[in-house]
Motif scaffolding. Structure first.
Motif, PDB file in Angstrom:
ATOM      1  N   UNK A 180       0.835  -1.194   0.000  1.00 27.79           N
ATOM      2  CA  UNK A 180       0.000   0.000   0.000  1.00 27.79           C
ATOM      3  C   UNK A 180       0.877   1.254   0.000  1.00 27.79           C
ATOM      4  N   UNK A 181       0.251   2.380  -0.402  1.00 25.68           N
ATOM      5  CA  UNK A 181       1.023   3.597  -0.554  1.00 25.68           C
ATOM      6  C   UNK A 181       0.698   4.703   0.429  1.00 25.68           C
ATOM      7  N   UNK A 182      -0.276   4.464   1.326  1.00 23.59           N
ATOM      8  CA  UNK A 182      -0.593   5.463   2.350  1.00 23.59           C
ATOM      9  C   UNK A 182      -1.377   4.793   3.462  1.00 23.59           C
ATOM     10  N   UNK A 183      -1.723   5.586   4.500  1.00 24.07           N
ATOM     11  CA  UNK A 183      -2.390   5.027   5.667  1.00 24.07           C
ATOM     12  C   UNK A 183      -3.861   4.735   5.429  1.00 24.07           C
ATOM     13  N   UNK A 184      -4.380   5.126   4.275  1.00 24.35           N
ATOM     14  CA  UNK A 184      -5.720   4.715   3.873  1.00 24.35           C
ATOM     15  C   UNK A 184      -5.699   3.332   3.229  1.00 24.35           C
ATOM     16  N   UNK A 185      -4.493   2.782   3.079  1.00 28.92           N
ATOM     17  CA  UNK A 185      -4.266   1.485   2.429  1.00 28.92           C
ATOM     18  C   UNK A 185      -4.729   1.512   0.973  1.00 28.92           C
ATOM     19  N   UNK A 186      -4.382   2.602   0.310  1.00 38.36           N
ATOM     20  CA  UNK A 186      -4.615   2.720  -1.126  1.00 38.36           C
ATOM     21  C   UNK A 186      -3.402   2.203  -1.891  1.00 38.36           C
ATOM     22  N   UNK A 187      -3.529   1.951  -3.188  1.00 37.01           N
ATOM     23  CA  UNK A 187      -2.430   1.353  -3.962  1.00 37.01           C
ATOM     24  C   UNK A 187      -1.133   2.163  -3.900  1.00 37.01           C
ATOM     25  N   UNK A 188      -0.037   1.457  -4.043  1.00 38.29           N
ATOM     26  CA  UNK A 188       1.295   2.072  -4.034  1.00 38.29           C
ATOM     27  C   UNK A 188       1.678   2.511  -5.442  1.00 38.29           C
ATOM     28  N   UNK A 189       2.108   3.772  -5.556  1.00 39.97           N
ATOM     29  CA  UNK A 189       2.614   4.305  -6.822  1.00 39.97           C
ATOM     30  C   UNK A 189       4.021   4.856  -6.578  1.00 39.97           C
ATOM     31  N   UNK A 190       4.952   4.385  -7.369  1.00 41.16           N
ATOM     32  CA  UNK A 190       6.370   4.634  -7.146  1.00 41.16           C
ATOM     33  C   UNK A 190       6.714   6.109  -6.954  1.00 41.16           C
ATOM     34  N   UNK A 191       6.146   6.987  -7.732  1.00 35.89           N
ATOM     35  CA  UNK A 191       6.525   8.399  -7.684  1.00 35.89           C
ATOM     36  C   UNK A 191       5.515   9.294  -6.976  1.00 35.89           C
ATOM     37  N   UNK A 192       4.417   8.712  -6.511  1.00 38.19           N
ATOM     38  CA  UNK A 192       3.354   9.522  -5.921  1.00 38.19           C
ATOM     39  C   UNK A 192       3.048   9.194  -4.473  1.00 38.19           C
ATOM     40  N   UNK A 193       3.224   7.953  -4.076  1.00 42.14           N
ATOM     41  CA  UNK A 193       2.837   7.526  -2.726  1.00 42.14           C
ATOM     42  C   UNK A 193       3.813   8.040  -1.680  1.00 42.14           C
ATOM     43  N   UNK A 194       3.284   8.456  -0.548  1.00 43.58           N
ATOM     44  CA  UNK A 194       4.127   8.946   0.542  1.00 43.58           C
ATOM     45  C   UNK A 194       4.763   7.805   1.322  1.00 43.58           C
ATOM     46  N   UNK A 195       4.080   6.661   1.392  1.00 41.08           N
ATOM     47  CA  UNK A 195       4.563   5.550   2.194  1.00 41.08           C
ATOM     48  C   UNK A 195       4.754   4.294   1.339  1.00 41.08           C
ATOM     49  N   UNK A 196       5.524   3.369   1.861  1.00 40.48           N
ATOM     50  CA  UNK A 196       5.655   2.029   1.309  1.00 40.48           C
ATOM     51  C   UNK A 196       5.288   1.068   2.437  1.00 40.48           C
ATOM     52  N   UNK A 197       4.063   0.569   2.396  1.00 47.08           N
ATOM     53  CA  UNK A 197       3.528  -0.280   3.458  1.00 47.08           C
ATOM     54  C   UNK A 197       3.416  -1.713   2.921  1.00 47.08           C
ATOM     55  N   UNK A 198       4.129  -2.614   3.565  1.00 45.90           N
ATOM     56  CA  UNK A 198       4.209  -3.990   3.071  1.00 45.90           C
ATOM     57  C   UNK A 198       3.629  -4.964   4.095  1.00 45.90           C
ATOM     58  N   UNK A 199       2.735  -5.825   3.632  1.00 45.99           N
ATOM     59  CA  UNK A 199       2.138  -6.864   4.460  1.00 45.99           C
ATOM     60  C   UNK A 199       2.758  -8.201   4.037  1.00 45.99           C
ATOM     61  N   UNK A 200       3.242  -8.956   5.005  1.00 46.90           N
ATOM     62  CA  UNK A 200       3.913 -10.214   4.635  1.00 46.90           C
ATOM     63  C   UNK A 200       3.794 -11.237   5.751  1.00 46.90           C
ATOM     64  N   UNK A 201       4.246 -12.443   5.437  1.00 50.84           N
ATOM     65  CA  UNK A 201       4.259 -13.513   6.459  1.00 50.84           C
ATOM     66  C   UNK A 201       5.362 -14.520   6.122  1.00 50.84           C
TER      67      UNK A 201
END
Length: 264
Positions: free
Chosen positions: A243-264
């Protein structure tokens, strides 16, 4: 830290600060800077509403039962931990900074605990979710320590547990980097300088207080999604969503403020 500058504990802290000044490139810059009162003064106005909004969205997305065990890894003074606990979760906050844990521990209860812990070490207890929030990764000088941390997170999860790393989006940060500013907090003028060097993003912080000059250097590795994907593959971790922000919206390389990764 006591307000009395004549105490031995203060002398120890100042010695740590001076060590950081003499060698700002040290791999343990975070151990000295995060353990001072000035770190907490500078960042005292962090947005708690934003943090709570993110936790609401993240726990809803993961569909965590209310009694889940959550580890807030690199918890600082525990603002995320306290809020997660208020939602009904059994929360442990862990951080390398003894001063941060001492402060956070004031909020402890039967289902909220804090402990001093190095994120490179595996926990004996297994957690249903592990959150590493607000760019609390990439501090180490040795790339191997990043991999060790990821493996420790993996090995501290239950069989069906999930982990989340909330990191800066490096490309967005570099594009919008404010090279210099002065931030006044509690009558202290923090002179801040930011720059990129050798694949690290630096923040130099200089200020004067009580007649003394201080200088600290924050340094975070400029890790991009491809870097995390490579490390996660090596650590046998499964990246589930990005995800690309705290709203859990899609990640865009040049636009998103965050890089949020969910993993296991």
């Amino acid at each position: 830290m006591s307000e009395n500058n004549n105490t031995s504990s203060d002398r120890t802290e100042l010695s740590s600060q001076n060590s950081s000044i003499n060698n700002p490139q040290t791999s343990s810059w975070f151990a000295s800077w995060f353990d001072t009162k000035y770190y907490h003064i500078l960042y005292k106005d962090r947005d708690c509403n934003e943090a709570q909004f993110f936790m609401d969205n993240l726990t809803h997305y993961l569909n965590l039962p209310e009694d889940s065990k959550i580890l807030d890894l690199a918890c600082g003074k525990g603002r995320h931990s306290v809020y997660l606990n208020s939602l009904g979760y059994d929360v442990t906050g862990a951080d390398l900074s003894e001063n941060s844990i001492t402060e956070a521990s004031k909020s402890e209860n039967a289902t909220l605990h804090f402990k001093v812990h190095d994120m490179r070490d595996v926990f004996e207890i297994k957690y249903d979710a592990i959150f590493n929030l607000f760019t609390s990764f990439g501090y180490f000088k040795n790339d191997e320590d990043n991999l060790t941390t990821l493996k420790a997170i993996r090995n501290s999860l239950t069989e069906y547990g999930f982990a989340c790393i909330d990191f800066m989006n490096v490309d967005y940060v570099i594009e919008n980097l404010v090279s210099q500013e002065i931030k006044k907090v509690d009558d202290i003028d923090f002179h801040i300088k930011r720059y990129v060097k050798d694949n690290y993003i630096y923040k130099e912080i200089s200020f004067e207080d009580e007649g003394k000059q201080f200088h600290f250097t924050e340094r975070v590795q400029a890790l991009r999604l491809a870097d995390f994907e490579r490390m996660m593959e090596e650590a046998e971790i499964y990246l589930l969503d990005i995800f690309g922000n705290y709203k859990l919206q899609p990640f865009y390389k040049n636009q998103s403020e965050r890089l949020i990764m969910i993993f296991k």
